[in-house]
Design a protein around this motif. Sequence first.
Motif, mmCIF file in Angstrom:
data_model
loop_
_atom_site.group_PDB
_atom_site.id
_atom_site.type_symbol
_atom_site.label_atom_id
_atom_site.label_comp_id
_atom_site.label_asym_id
_atom_site.label_seq_id
_atom_site.Cartn_x
_atom_site.Cartn_y
_atom_site.Cartn_z
ATOM 1 N N GLY A 2 -9.700 -1.978 -25.957
ATOM 2 C CA GLY A 2 -8.658 -2.825 -25.415
ATOM 3 C C GLY A 2 -8.121 -3.796 -26.359
ATOM 4 N N ALA A 39 -8.261 -9.176 -24.848
ATOM 5 C CA ALA A 39 -8.630 -8.365 -23.561
ATOM 6 C C ALA A 39 -10.019 -8.942 -22.936
ATOM 7 N N GLU A 59 -11.508 1.622 -21.210
ATOM 8 C CA GLU A 59 -10.424 0.573 -21.657
ATOM 9 C C GLU A 59 -10.529 -0.778 -20.752
ATOM 10 N N ARG A 92 -8.660 -3.314 -19.307
ATOM 11 C CA ARG A 92 -7.159 -3.617 -19.120
ATOM 12 C C ARG A 92 -7.106 -4.730 -17.849
#
Length: 198
Positions: A31, A35, A185, A187
């Motif tokens: 990330g 994040a 990830e 996000r």
Amino acid sequence: MEGVWKSYGARSVLRGAYVRVEPGSLQGVTGENGAGKTTLLRTMVGELTPDHGEVHREGEIGYCPQEPTVNPLLSVSQHLELFRVAYGLPDTGHAQELLEALGCPAAMDQQVGTLSGGTRQKLNLVLALMSRPALLVLDEPYQGFDWDTHRRFWHLARQMRDDGQAVVVVSHLLHDLQHFDTVYELRDGVLVEGVRER
């Protein structure tokens, strides 16, 4: 972690994060900077309490934060002995094997404050691994490592995975992604999963 939310004031960092870490798996979290990756890991290990949602943990957890938590006035051997007692281990043999596997120089009697940043980070990592915890949560654990030590780290991570330990690693390096069984990830506060083959 199921439906975990975590905010700092009006800023929501985690928004319903869900992740399941199985024994014998090597999982990555990526990330952008800011994040919330470190917040995710600190919530995972119990350093932070989620605002909403649940975190279920089984077995012992080893956590290696990004910044070394070592005492500059103590020697390497004193650190190992201190953590041996804390973990209830019979000896420091496994810790010394880990230091050797990471290519750590023979600096057992040196004060940690006199060591290079990379060597301090090796010790930081070994302190998290030495009790053979069921779950290892590692926040960019190879800060300051040279390329050879970086390769040694991934060999060790695969070995722990193959021995049945669950390993979670935060990484921002694209070439690290090949090492993971699963990559998440982070996000907009949500974990998006992508599967990588071994």
